[in-house]
Scaffold this active site. Structure first.
Site, mmCIF file in Angstrom:
data_model
loop_
_atom_site.group_PDB
_atom_site.id
_atom_site.type_symbol
_atom_site.label_atom_id
_atom_site.label_comp_id
_atom_site.label_asym_id
_atom_site.label_seq_id
_atom_site.Cartn_x
_atom_site.Cartn_y
_atom_site.Cartn_z
ATOM 1 N N ASP A 277 0.852 -1.190 0.000
ATOM 2 C CA ASP A 277 0.000 0.000 0.000
ATOM 3 C C ASP A 277 0.885 1.236 0.000
ATOM 4 O OD1 ASP A 277 -2.847 1.094 0.339
ATOM 5 O OD2 ASP A 277 -1.728 2.157 1.899
ATOM 6 N N MET B 123 6.027 9.986 -3.298
ATOM 7 C CA MET B 123 5.468 8.942 -2.452
ATOM 8 C C MET B 123 5.823 9.317 -1.010
ATOM 9 S SD MET B 123 5.710 4.799 -2.825
ATOM 10 C CE MET B 123 7.507 4.678 -2.889
ATOM 11 N N HIS C 240 -5.370 4.291 6.590
ATOM 12 C CA HIS C 240 -4.554 5.111 5.690
ATOM 13 C C HIS C 240 -3.118 5.232 6.179
ATOM 14 C CE1 HIS C 240 -7.636 5.984 2.792
ATOM 15 N NE2 HIS C 240 -8.447 6.310 3.764
ATOM 16 N N ASP D 74 -2.665 -0.668 6.262
ATOM 17 C CA ASP D 74 -3.524 -0.986 5.120
ATOM 18 C C ASP D 74 -2.963 -2.136 4.291
ATOM 19 O OD1 ASP D 74 -5.114 0.999 6.095
ATOM 20 O OD2 ASP D 74 -4.785 2.394 4.446
#
Length: 196
Positions: free
Chosen positions: A11, A24, A173, A178
């Site tokens: 994730d 990212m 999140h 996740d």
């Protein structure tokens, strides 16, 4: 004899829609299972994990995208891992787990397109050996569900899935939380045979 496959649930949290112009922010990975000649074997996705928070690679960011993961951009600028260090460490972790289990790593995500795009780009840009998943060893859980359930991709949403397929873990999140939650969804989908 074909080599076993190691399924790594992944994730990503990011500060924009695409890698390169945006960054990212974090990623998490969790080993969810192995498939060999004897079939699929689930493993506790909380046992073998990797998590990193990264320094931004550009000044551009979308505040709404950044807010989803709840990370502080200024803290990431100061304390986040350098992308090259993080991606090389992730590659080494994947190689270690794959070697331990004697299996070829396969990237697993829901939906695949977003997480794969970020991880593949970052591996190819920053990791010395490129992508440990090659250019195509990946599985989309959205497509897996659609094929097994006999529904259109647009109908393959978590809200439409039978509740017994979903993890009991909350979707926080946090990329590692996740990835672990998604690992349980993957295991349930692999064991699910709706026509039986």
């Amino acid at each position: 004899m074909a080599r076993a496959e190691l399924y790594v649930s992944a994730d990503v949290e990011a500060d924009g829609p695409v890698p390169g112009p945006f960054s990212m922010s974090s990623f998490g990975m969790a080993v969810a299972g192995v498939r060999d000649g004897d079939g699929f074997r689930a493993v506790d996705p909380g046992e073998r994990t990797f998590y990193a928070e990264l320094k931004p690679i550009s000044d551009a960011y979308d505040p709404e995208a950044l807010a989803v993961g709840g990370l502080d951009r200024e803290l990431l600028v100061r304390e986040g891992r350098e992308p090259g260090e993080a991606m090389n460490a992730a590659s080494q972790w994947i190689a270690g787990v794959a070697g331990e289990l004697g299996a070829t790593p396969v990237f697993v995500a829901y939906p695949l397109g977003y997480d794969w795009m970020w991880m593949y780009w970052y591996f190819m840009r920053f990791a010395a050996g490129g992508s440990p998943f090659g250019h195509s060893r990946c599985m989309d859980l959205k497509s897996l569900y659609a094929a097994k359930a006999g529904v259109r991709i647009s109908e393959a949403t978590k809200r439409s899935m039978p509740s017994h397929l979903l993890s009991d873990r909350p979707h926080t999140h946090n990329a590692l939380d996740d990835a672990i939650e998604q690992g349980e969804l993957f295991q349930n989908l692999m064991r699910w045979h709706p026509q039986e």
